[in-house]
Design a protein around this motif. Structure first.
Motif, PDB file in Angstrom:
ATOM      1  N   THR A  39       4.469   6.243 -12.536  1.00 51.56           N
ATOM      2  CA  THR A  39       4.540   7.032 -11.304  1.00 51.56           C
ATOM      3  C   THR A  39       4.880   8.497 -11.551  1.00 51.56           C
ATOM      4  O   THR A  39       4.990   9.268 -10.591  1.00 51.56           O
ATOM      5  CB  THR A  39       5.591   6.439 -10.338  1.00 51.56           C
ATOM      6  N   ARG A  40       5.012   8.898 -12.813  1.00 53.08           N
ATOM      7  CA  ARG A  40       5.417  10.276 -13.115  1.00 53.08           C
ATOM      8  C   ARG A  40       4.461  11.272 -12.471  1.00 53.08           C
ATOM      9  O   ARG A  40       3.244  11.141 -12.539  1.00 53.08           O
ATOM     10  CB  ARG A  40       5.481  10.493 -14.623  1.00 53.08           C
ATOM     11  N   GLY A  41       5.078  12.248 -11.799  1.00 53.27           N
ATOM     12  CA  GLY A  41       4.314  13.347 -11.224  1.00 53.27           C
ATOM     13  C   GLY A  41       3.504  13.013  -9.987  1.00 53.27           C
ATOM     14  O   GLY A  41       2.730  13.845  -9.525  1.00 53.27           O
ATOM     15  N   LEU A  42       3.668  11.840  -9.424  1.00 51.47           N
ATOM     16  CA  LEU A  42       2.870  11.458  -8.254  1.00 51.47           C
ATOM     17  C   LEU A  42       3.555  11.848  -6.949  1.00 51.47           C
ATOM     18  O   LEU A  42       4.779  11.868  -6.859  1.00 51.47           O
ATOM     19  CB  LEU A  42       2.619   9.950  -8.234  1.00 51.47           C
ATOM     20  N   SER A  43       2.747  12.106  -5.944  1.00 47.53           N
ATOM     21  CA  SER A  43       3.265  12.321  -4.593  1.00 47.53           C
ATOM     22  C   SER A  43       3.462  10.951  -3.927  1.00 47.53           C
ATOM     23  O   SER A  43       2.984   9.923  -4.432  1.00 47.53           O
ATOM     24  CB  SER A  43       2.255  13.136  -3.777  1.00 47.53           C
ATOM     25  N   ASP A  44       4.130  10.965  -2.796  1.00 46.91           N
ATOM     26  CA  ASP A  44       4.304   9.724  -2.033  1.00 46.91           C
ATOM     27  C   ASP A  44       2.939   9.151  -1.639  1.00 46.91           C
ATOM     28  O   ASP A  44       2.716   7.947  -1.717  1.00 46.91           O
ATOM     29  CB  ASP A  44       5.143   9.963  -0.783  1.00 46.91           C
ATOM     30  N   GLU A  45       2.042  10.040  -1.243  1.00 47.53           N
ATOM     31  CA  GLU A  45       0.704   9.592  -0.847  1.00 47.53           C
ATOM     32  C   GLU A  45      -0.021   8.924  -2.014  1.00 47.53           C
ATOM     33  O   GLU A  45      -0.617   7.853  -1.858  1.00 47.53           O
ATOM     34  CB  GLU A  45      -0.123  10.775  -0.323  1.00 47.53           C
ATOM     35  N   LEU A  56      -3.145  -3.735  -4.472  1.00 39.53           N
ATOM     36  CA  LEU A  56      -1.978  -3.159  -5.122  1.00 39.53           C
ATOM     37  C   LEU A  56      -2.027  -1.635  -5.187  1.00 39.53           C
ATOM     38  O   LEU A  56      -3.076  -1.046  -5.411  1.00 39.53           O
ATOM     39  CB  LEU A  56      -1.839  -3.712  -6.537  1.00 39.53           C
ATOM     40  N   CYS A  57      -0.853  -1.032  -5.022  1.00 43.89           N
ATOM     41  CA  CYS A  57      -0.655   0.396  -5.247  1.00 43.89           C
ATOM     42  C   CYS A  57       0.611   0.533  -6.086  1.00 43.89           C
ATOM     43  O   CYS A  57       1.397  -0.406  -6.201  1.00 43.89           O
ATOM     44  CB  CYS A  57      -0.527   1.158  -3.926  1.00 43.89           C
ATOM     45  N   LEU A  58       0.824   1.683  -6.681  1.00 43.86           N
ATOM     46  CA  LEU A  58       1.966   1.859  -7.583  1.00 43.86           C
ATOM     47  C   LEU A  58       3.309   1.686  -6.874  1.00 43.86           C
ATOM     48  O   LEU A  58       4.192   0.981  -7.358  1.00 43.86           O
ATOM     49  CB  LEU A  58       1.884   3.210  -8.282  1.00 43.86           C
ATOM     50  N   GLY A  59       3.472   2.316  -5.735  1.00 45.96           N
ATOM     51  CA  GLY A  59       4.725   2.158  -5.002  1.00 45.96           C
ATOM     52  C   GLY A  59       4.952   0.719  -4.573  1.00 45.96           C
ATOM     53  O   GLY A  59       6.073   0.211  -4.620  1.00 45.96           O
ATOM     54  N   GLY A  60       3.897   0.059  -4.148  1.00 42.47           N
ATOM     55  CA  GLY A  60       3.999  -1.340  -3.731  1.00 42.47           C
ATOM     56  C   GLY A  60       4.356  -2.256  -4.882  1.00 42.47           C
ATOM     57  O   GLY A  60       5.128  -3.207  -4.715  1.00 42.47           O
ATOM     58  N   GLU A 100       5.563  -5.991   0.850  1.00 40.06           N
ATOM     59  CA  GLU A 100       6.197  -5.594  -0.416  1.00 40.06           C
ATOM     60  C   GLU A 100       5.212  -4.878  -1.334  1.00 40.06           C
ATOM     61  O   GLU A 100       5.622  -4.130  -2.205  1.00 40.06           O
ATOM     62  CB  GLU A 100       6.685  -6.828  -1.196  1.00 40.06           C
ATOM     63  N   PHE A 101       3.953  -5.134  -1.167  1.00 38.01           N
ATOM     64  CA  PHE A 101       2.940  -4.615  -2.082  1.00 38.01           C
ATOM     65  C   PHE A 101       2.316  -3.308  -1.594  1.00 38.01           C
ATOM     66  O   PHE A 101       1.356  -2.833  -2.176  1.00 38.01           O
ATOM     67  CB  PHE A 101       1.837  -5.658  -2.296  1.00 38.01           C
ATOM     68  N   ARG A 102       2.856  -2.738  -0.505  1.00 39.67           N
ATOM     69  CA  ARG A 102       2.315  -1.492   0.044  1.00 39.67           C
ATOM     70  C   ARG A 102       3.445  -0.496   0.281  1.00 39.67           C
ATOM     71  O   ARG A 102       4.582  -0.870   0.517  1.00 39.67           O
ATOM     72  CB  ARG A 102       1.629  -1.775   1.388  1.00 39.67           C
ATOM     73  N   MET A 103       3.078   0.766   0.251  1.00 34.33           N
ATOM     74  CA  MET A 103       4.000   1.812   0.695  1.00 34.33           C
ATOM     75  C   MET A 103       3.821   1.894   2.213  1.00 34.33           C
ATOM     76  O   MET A 103       2.721   2.143   2.700  1.00 34.33           O
ATOM     77  CB  MET A 103       3.648   3.151   0.048  1.00 34.33           C
ATOM     78  N   LEU A 104       4.887   1.680   2.928  1.00 31.55           N
ATOM     79  CA  LEU A 104       4.836   1.686   4.379  1.00 31.55           C
ATOM     80  C   LEU A 104       5.177   3.068   4.913  1.00 31.55           C
ATOM     81  O   LEU A 104       5.799   3.879   4.210  1.00 31.55           O
ATOM     82  CB  LEU A 104       5.804   0.641   4.929  1.00 31.55           C
ATOM     83  N   PRO A 105       4.785   3.376   6.151  1.00 31.58           N
ATOM     84  CA  PRO A 105       5.115   4.682   6.730  1.00 31.58           C
ATOM     85  C   PRO A 105       6.624   4.943   6.618  1.00 31.58           C
ATOM     86  O   PRO A 105       7.446   4.065   6.892  1.00 31.58           O
ATOM     87  CB  PRO A 105       4.681   4.547   8.190  1.00 31.58           C
ATOM     88  N   GLY A 106       6.955   6.148   6.185  1.00 29.40           N
ATOM     89  CA  GLY A 106       8.353   6.532   6.041  1.00 29.40           C
ATOM     90  C   GLY A 106       8.951   6.225   4.673  1.00 29.40           C
ATOM     91  O   GLY A 106      10.030   6.719   4.349  1.00 29.40           O
ATOM     92  N   GLU A 107       8.279   5.411   3.886  1.00 30.13           N
ATOM     93  CA  GLU A 107       8.786   5.120   2.539  1.00 30.13           C
ATOM     94  C   GLU A 107       8.365   6.233   1.589  1.00 30.13           C
ATOM     95  O   GLU A 107       7.271   6.786   1.713  1.00 30.13           O
ATOM     96  CB  GLU A 107       8.253   3.781   2.031  1.00 30.13           C
ATOM     97  N   THR A 108       9.246   6.532   0.649  1.00 28.08           N
ATOM     98  CA  THR A 108       8.945   7.556  -0.347  1.00 28.08           C
ATOM     99  C   THR A 108       8.993   6.937  -1.735  1.00 28.08           C
ATOM    100  O   THR A 108       9.685   5.929  -1.949  1.00 28.08           O
ATOM    101  CB  THR A 108       9.968   8.697  -0.284  1.00 28.08           C
ATOM    102  N   LEU A 109       8.288   7.556  -2.636  1.00 20.99           N
ATOM    103  CA  LEU A 109       8.328   7.091  -4.022  1.00 20.99           C
ATOM    104  C   LEU A 109       9.748   7.206  -4.567  1.00 20.99           C
ATOM    105  O   LEU A 109      10.238   6.292  -5.239  1.00 20.99           O
ATOM    106  CB  LEU A 109       7.341   7.877  -4.882  1.00 20.99           C
ATOM    107  N   ALA A 110      10.431   8.293  -4.248  1.00 23.59           N
ATOM    108  CA  ALA A 110      11.816   8.465  -4.713  1.00 23.59           C
ATOM    109  C   ALA A 110      12.699   7.334  -4.189  1.00 23.59           C
ATOM    110  O   ALA A 110      13.529   6.787  -4.927  1.00 23.59           O
ATOM    111  CB  ALA A 110      12.364   9.819  -4.277  1.00 23.59           C
ATOM    112  N   GLY A 111      12.526   6.964  -2.944  1.00 24.40           N
ATOM    113  CA  GLY A 111      13.310   5.874  -2.367  1.00 24.40           C
ATOM    114  C   GLY A 111      13.016   4.544  -3.027  1.00 24.40           C
ATOM    115  O   GLY A 111      13.936   3.746  -3.285  1.00 24.40           O
TER     116      GLY A 111
END
Length: 185
Positions: A39-45, A56-60, A100-111
């Motif tokens: 996930t290095r250098g990635l935005s939340d999007e 699958l996505c990286l945050g998920g 669990e396998f998705r980044m949901l609205p309001g979730e951030t990679l940092a979180g």
């Protein structure tokens, strides 16, 4: 010692982790690092993008590994009561699990990464305090556990390690499809 007596060391100074405990934690840390590194250098999007046919996505993936590790460490301490009864999960339960396998609205990679780091710290504390990796519990009810009546703390840690390594590989493929960056190759 029975599983009901299993506790972690609550003293101010953590005991030195040695032997098999240290080997398992060191190997798990290595695979966690591979997963986080994707996930290095990635935005939340970007962390929420699907780059393959998979859902699958990286945050998920990191969210899933976090939830999986948290649940299994709970199992080490509390037995099957810490896990859901997979055999009687509802559609709503499965929908929550799929989230669990998705980044949901309001979730951030940092979180997501902070939550993973907290679970990793907890796992390390629990493993450091385990007097015996042979302590076993009956597995929770699930169609995929038929014929496997119980798992030891060792077996659970090996499962966490295998899941983490497997998903680190998935993450590497997703990241390469996203922007060509590679983690493991």
């Amino acid at each position: 010692m029975t599983a009901n007596q299993l506790t972690t060391d609550q003293s101010a100074e953590a005991p030195a982790v040695t032997g098999e405990h240290a080997d398992l934690l060191e190997t798990l840390a290595k695979h966690r690092d591979f997963l986080r590194f994707t996930t290095r250098g990635l935005s939340d999007e970007q962390a929420g993008l699907r780059t393959t046919k998979s859902e699958l996505c990286l945050g998920g993936l990191i969210k899933h590994v976090t939830a999986m590790e948290r649940a299994w460490v709970g199992f080490i301490l509390e037995g099957p009561s810490a896990m859901p009864d997979f055999a009687s999960m509802t559609e709503e339960d499965f929908a929550r699990r799929e989230a669990e396998f998705r980044m949901l609205p309001g979730e951030t990679l940092a979180g997501v990464l902070d939550a993973y780091a907290e679970v990793a710290r907890r796992t390390e504390e629990v493993v450091a305090g385990l007097p015996d990796l042979n302590t076993s519990w009956p597995l929770p009810k699930a169609p995929w556990f038929e014929g496997q009546p119980e798992w030891s703390a060792r077996r659970v840690l090996l499962h966490i390690l295998a899941e983490t390594a497997q998903h680190a590989g998935h993450a590497d493929i997703i990241r390469e499809a996203l922007d060509g960056a590679k983690t493991m190759g």
